[in-house]
Design an enzyme around this catalytic site. Structure first.
Site, PDB file in Angstrom:
ATOM      1  N   THR A 189       5.396 -10.058   4.071  1.00  0.00           N
ATOM      2  CA  THR A 189       4.955  -8.677   3.926  1.00  0.00           C
ATOM      3  C   THR A 189       4.355  -8.248   5.259  1.00  0.00           C
ATOM      4  OG1 THR A 189       2.994  -7.546   3.118  1.00  0.00           O
ATOM      5  CG2 THR A 189       3.203  -9.813   2.471  1.00  0.00           C
ATOM      6  N   GLU A 336       2.654  -8.853  -3.032  1.00  0.00           N
ATOM      7  CA  GLU A 336       1.809  -9.962  -3.473  1.00  0.00           C
ATOM      8  C   GLU A 336       1.845 -10.152  -4.990  1.00  0.00           C
ATOM      9  OE1 GLU A 336       1.159  -7.845  -1.151  1.00  0.00           O
ATOM     10  OE2 GLU A 336       0.102  -8.782   0.511  1.00  0.00           O
ATOM     11  N   LYS A 446     -11.487  10.672   5.891  1.00  0.00           N
ATOM     12  CA  LYS A 446     -12.918  10.963   5.755  1.00  0.00           C
ATOM     13  C   LYS A 446     -13.249  12.133   6.653  1.00  0.00           C
ATOM     14  CE  LYS A 446     -12.555   6.332   5.070  1.00  0.00           C
ATOM     15  NZ  LYS A 446     -11.615   5.523   5.810  1.00  0.00           N
ATOM     16  N   TRP A 451     -14.282  12.701   1.117  1.00  0.00           N
ATOM     17  CA  TRP A 451     -13.117  11.807   1.096  1.00  0.00           C
ATOM     18  C   TRP A 451     -11.925  12.578   0.551  1.00  0.00           C
ATOM     19  CZ3 TRP A 451     -13.421   6.028   1.096  1.00  0.00           C
ATOM     20  CH2 TRP A 451     -14.618   5.596   1.688  1.00  0.00           C
TER      21      TRP A 451
HETATM   22  P1  AMP Z   1       4.449  -3.424  -0.689  1.00  0.00           P
HETATM   23  O1  AMP Z   1       3.658  -4.653  -0.733  1.00  0.00           O
HETATM   24  O2  AMP Z   1       5.066  -3.152   0.641  1.00  0.00           O
HETATM   25  O3  AMP Z   1       5.449  -3.368  -1.779  1.00  0.00           O
HETATM   26  O4  AMP Z   1       3.447  -2.204  -0.919  1.00  0.00           O
HETATM   27  C1  AMP Z   1       2.572  -2.156  -2.006  1.00  0.00           C
HETATM   28  C2  AMP Z   1       1.794  -0.871  -1.954  1.00  0.00           C
HETATM   29  O5  AMP Z   1       2.634   0.243  -2.269  1.00  0.00           O
HETATM   30  C3  AMP Z   1       0.681  -0.787  -2.950  1.00  0.00           C
HETATM   31  O6  AMP Z   1      -0.456  -1.499  -2.553  1.00  0.00           O
HETATM   32  C4  AMP Z   1       0.460   0.729  -3.019  1.00  0.00           C
HETATM   33  O7  AMP Z   1      -0.306   1.193  -1.936  1.00  0.00           O
HETATM   34  C5  AMP Z   1       1.871   1.269  -2.887  1.00  0.00           C
HETATM   35  N1  AMP Z   1       2.424   1.594  -4.217  1.00  0.00           N
HETATM   36  C6  AMP Z   1       3.245   0.872  -4.963  1.00  0.00           C
HETATM   37  N2  AMP Z   1       3.547   1.506  -6.120  1.00  0.00           N
HETATM   38  C7  AMP Z   1       2.858   2.672  -6.110  1.00  0.00           C
HETATM   39  C8  AMP Z   1       2.704   3.779  -7.033  1.00  0.00           C
HETATM   40  N3  AMP Z   1       3.355   3.832  -8.192  1.00  0.00           N
HETATM   41  N4  AMP Z   1       1.880   4.786  -6.668  1.00  0.00           N
HETATM   42  C9  AMP Z   1       1.222   4.757  -5.495  1.00  0.00           C
HETATM   43  N5  AMP Z   1       1.331   3.770  -4.599  1.00  0.00           N
HETATM   44  C10 AMP Z   1       2.136   2.734  -4.896  1.00  0.00           C
END
Ligand code: AMP
Length: 560
Positions: A189, A336, A446, A451
């Protein structure tokens, strides 16, 4: 831990470890003749899939792959990838799904870090591989994957071409049982800083994830996305969290599966139409790309059900998709977390409410799926109430979360601080158990002590009819600390400046949805917004671009 009664099994009781091998068995029992399709190039039955997985296991074993070795794949989404998702872990080896969209330098880092021993390389990536081959410290052998007539390539220690080797191998393999806690897969990642981090999942975790995903997608009436008569095609790369683990679900159920290779809008639309695809999943930007493609104009997407996750789903995209006949269901997860954590479930109470309220729930991150615990944590590690108001970091517990980062125990310990997995997302959880992601912690803006959620602003801005795509980030401001800055891609023939955007946002300020500081004082009109390797808005790149534009006084910036 609590002392409970544990009775040791009798000596000859079989423990039936939760192994990926077991997921493969049922699909071909249910639907032996159902097809696995690869673009317009290959189709075969589930019976053949089982044979090919055994053939691949024989090829790998003959090449010297042993339990515990890491086998890496560099391919677009293909039937070959599906076969690797089974054969590699089924012989006790670890499948490393290489993110082929990373830079060559990052790919090299991940391959050395994962200690890849054996690599399957698609002919399209041969030049990339040749460029890093001399610096790969653990790779012993390579295998060529190709759609071309030419079945060879200049790869170091090449044992041969995939199809040729499979054809010559035995179609049966006596797959062994072993500890269900053995690592089955790994991938990397990319965070905003530092090197990519390796997450890893065991057989037990993947099997439990598959069972939970199948039950959520098939049994909850408000979701019902995947039944055994559906036709499945991923539009989330297989290198990214095993295409969200859905190929394992589809294979377990004997669902017809379609693999599109490299994502080209023409091929995707053609496969959806000709193979009658009914179920897929993707990030919002990919859906936008598919719906906006010239070939998709006038295309009837009726009957297509999609899980949208990976980024926030906004209302305009939900409505645009609905108008094209596509049913969207929002879900949340991360690399993760294997990834499934939550999925939008519209319960009886919401069903009885207004359509407007229902949509506002349909686009949220959703309700934690079975076996997942979710909570909101304050900075001091205390848990906050699930009252829909208290904001804090979303933290998780579930049987399928990565137990650390490969060979980086300190980062793993940070991920698991206080015994909960830290998502890095600011969220609330309400009375309906709905998780609402407000922002990434590091993307919250911010300004003057207030926020602002960049996601909320993006949602409101995307409702302007001239806006095709939007990204909002905070930029440093000497007076306010930070100010929101919006990057916009407009629809063809449309115009909008910072003043026009202010007019559009004013009613939301008056209604109290956002405060007046949330109105961006500067916007940039661009033709494309930078995306990450998996198609999400690349806010790190966007911040760098804005800093450069500001330094250069670029003319396309529009200021209030
Ligand atoms: P990744 O590890 O690259 O798949 O990214 C994961 C991140 O994607 C999460 O920690 C969120 O910030 C974002 N994410 C995943 N699903 C959603 C969702 N349904 N709404 C908002 N953010 C999301």
């Amino acid at each position: 831990m609590l002392q409970t009664r544990v009775i040791a099994p009798v000596a000859n009781a079989h423990q039936a470890p939760l192994l990926i091998r077991r997921l493969l068995l049922s699909g071909s029992r249910y639907e032996k003749t159902r097809e696995i399709v690869y673009r317009d190039q290959r189709r075969y039955s589930y019976a053949t899939l089982n044979e090919r997985v055994a053939r691949l296991a024989n090829v790998l074993s003959a090449a010297g792959v042993k339990a515990g070795d890491t086998v890496a794949v560099m391919d677009w989404d293909s039937h070959r990838y599906l076969e690797c998702m089974f054969a590699v872990p089924m012989i006790g080896a670890v499948l490393h799904t290489i993110n082929i969209r990373l830079s060559a330098e990052q790919i090299l880092y991940t391959m050395n870090h994962a200690e890849d021993k054996f690599v399957l390389v698609n002919s399209e990536f041969v030049p990339l591989y040749q460029g890093i081959a001399s610096q790969l410290s653990t790779v012993e052998k390579t295998l060529l994957l190709t759609d071309a007539v030419e079945k060879t390539a200049d790869l170091p220690n090449l044992i041969g071409e995939y199809e040729t080797l499979l054809a010559a191998a035995s179609p049966s393999y006596d797959f062994p049982d072993f500890d269900e806690n053995s690592v089955a897969t790994t991938f990397y990642t990319t965070g905003t800083t530092g090197n990519p981090k390796g997450v890893y999942f065991t057989h037990r975790q993947l099997v439990l994830h598959t069972l939970a995903a199948a039950s959520v997608l098939g049994s909850l009436d408000s979701i019902r996305l995947l039944g055994s008569n559906d036709v499945y095609m991923p539009i989330t790369p297989m290198f990214h969290v095993h295409a969200w683990g859905i190929p394992y679900v589809a294979t377990m159920l004997g669902v017809k599966q379609v693999y599109p290779g490299r994502y080209e809008p023409d091929m995707l639309c053609r496969l959806i139409r000709e193979e009658k695809v009914t179920f897929s999943h993707c990030v919002p930007t990919i859906l936008q790309m598919v719906m906006g493609a010239p070939i998709a104009q006038g295309h009837d997407f009726g009957g297509l059900k999609l899980i949208i996750g990976g980024s926030a789903l906004n209302r305009s995209l939900y409505e645009a998709a609905k108008a094209r006949g596509i049913q969207l269901t929002a879900a949340y997860g991360m690399s993760e977390t294997c990834p499934l954590i939550s999925c939008a479930h519209i319960n009886d109470e919401l069903l009885a409410g207004s359509e407007d309220e229902r949509i506002s729930y349909r686009i949220k991150a959703g309700v934690p799926v079975p076996l997942v615990e979710a909570a909101i944590m304050a900075a001091d590690g205390s848990l906050l109430p699930a009252d829909g108001e208290s904001q804090g970091e979303l933290v998780l517990r579930a049987p399928w979360l990565t137990q650390g980062y490969f060979r980086e125990p300190e980062k793993g310990a940070e991920l698991w601080e206080h015994g909960w997995l830290h998502t890095g997302d600011v969220a609330t959880i309400d009375d309906f158990s709905f998780i609402d992601i407000r922002d990434r912690i590091k993307d919250v803006i911010k300004t003057g002590g207030e926020w602002i959620s960049s996601l909320e602003l993006e949602d409101l801005i995307s409702r302007h009819p001239a806006v095709r795509e939007v990204a909002v980030v905070g930029v440093v401001d000497p007076q306010w600390g930070e100010r929101p800055f919006a990057l916009l891609v407009l629809r063809e023939g449309q115009a909008l400046d910072a003043k026009g955007l202010k007019e559009h946002l004013k009613p939301f300020v008056e209604q109290g949805s956002i405060n007046k500081w949330a109105i961006p004082s500067q916007i940039a009109l661009v033709t494309e917004i930078p995306k990450t390797s998996v198609g999400k808005l690349d806010k790190k790149r966007i911040r760098l671009d804005i800093a450069q534009w500001k330094a250069a006084g670029s003319a396309f910036l529009s200021t209030l």
